[in-house]
Design an enzyme around this catalytic site. Structure first.
Site, PDB file in Angstrom:
ATOM      1  N   LYS A 144      41.664  36.768  42.226  1.00  7.63           N
ATOM      2  CA  LYS A 144      40.816  37.072  41.052  1.00  7.63           C
ATOM      3  C   LYS A 144      41.335  38.811  40.604  1.00  7.63           C
ATOM      4  CE  LYS A 144      37.564  33.445  40.871  1.00  7.63           C
ATOM      5  NZ  LYS A 144      36.114  33.022  40.778  1.00  7.63           N
ATOM      6  N   ARG A 178      36.907  29.008  48.269  1.00  5.42           N
ATOM      7  CA  ARG A 178      37.750  28.658  47.549  1.00  5.42           C
ATOM      8  C   ARG A 178      39.147  29.250  47.236  1.00  5.42           C
ATOM      9  NH1 ARG A 178      39.561  29.542  42.696  1.00  5.42           N
ATOM     10  NH2 ARG A 178      40.354  28.109  41.197  1.00  5.42           N
TER      11      ARG A 178
END
Length: 203
Positions: A144, A178
């Site tokens: 991210k 994740r």
């Protein structure tokens, strides 16, 4: 759905469907998916809780401020950790009251969804707080923007940075990570466990 059906026949691990639409979740579970992962916390579609309840699937409810179109415009919190904790606690209560068994519920603070760089770091720094929810906690940090901001935008660097966060989350007792690069993360966690947890007599 044919892809989900084929995967369900070939894989031994659970398949998660990432959707906020009840009709898609319903079809995916019928096709063999075993987890419904909803970034709206099962609030985006009025039928989602009913579908989740009847599916017998695992449920992952995430926090998101705003919606995908507006969430990064100007995310604002007084205390990002406590506000998200309270939201997730309420979602857990609502899901339980709807008839969904507690052992089917997983919660996600929503790293990167309606959070600034500083909010993301603070959530990770104080991630232990979410353990007080007494359900599995999922952390979705992989590749991210906040990782790229610290280590650089090269994909390999983002994977390395992701592993750093994964190890930190292991220390903090988070349950589900994740990630995109599964094999690298598994190798890092195995060595980390051997060198740190085993030496302390912990599991």
């Amino acid at each position: 759905m044919p892809v989900v059906e084929q995967l369900a026949q070939r894989l031994t691990c659970p398949i998660s469907i990432d959707t906020s639409k009840a009709s898609i979740a319903e079809e995916a579970v019928s096709a063999g998916a075993q987890i419904i992962n909803d970034v709206t916390g099962l609030e985006g579609d009025p039928r989602m809780i009913e579908v989740a309840k009847n599916s017998n699937a695992g449920i992952c409810a995430m926090h998101m401020q705003g919606n995908p179109q507006t969430m990064q415009d100007n995310p604002t919190y007084v205390d990002v950790v406590e506000e998200i904790f309270q939201y997730l606690e309420l979602r857990k209560t609502d899901l339980l009251h709807s008839g969904i068994d507690g052992d089917r519920i997983c919660l996600d603070p929503g790293i990167g969804f309606g959070k600034s760089h500083e909010h993301n770091i603070e959530l990770l720094r104080r991630a232990e707080r979410f353990g007080d929810l007494n359900v599995p906690i999922l952390i979705g940090h992989s590749r991210k923007g906040f990782v790229g901001k610290i280590v650089g935008d090269d994909l390999t660097l983002r994977d390395i940075g992701t592993i750093g966060v994964s190890l930190a989350m292991a220390v903090k007792g988070m349950h589900v990570l994740r990630v995109h690069n599964v094999s690298w993360t598994v190798a890092a966690l195995r060595l980390f466990q051997s060198c740190v947890y085993t030496s302390r007599g912990q599991k």
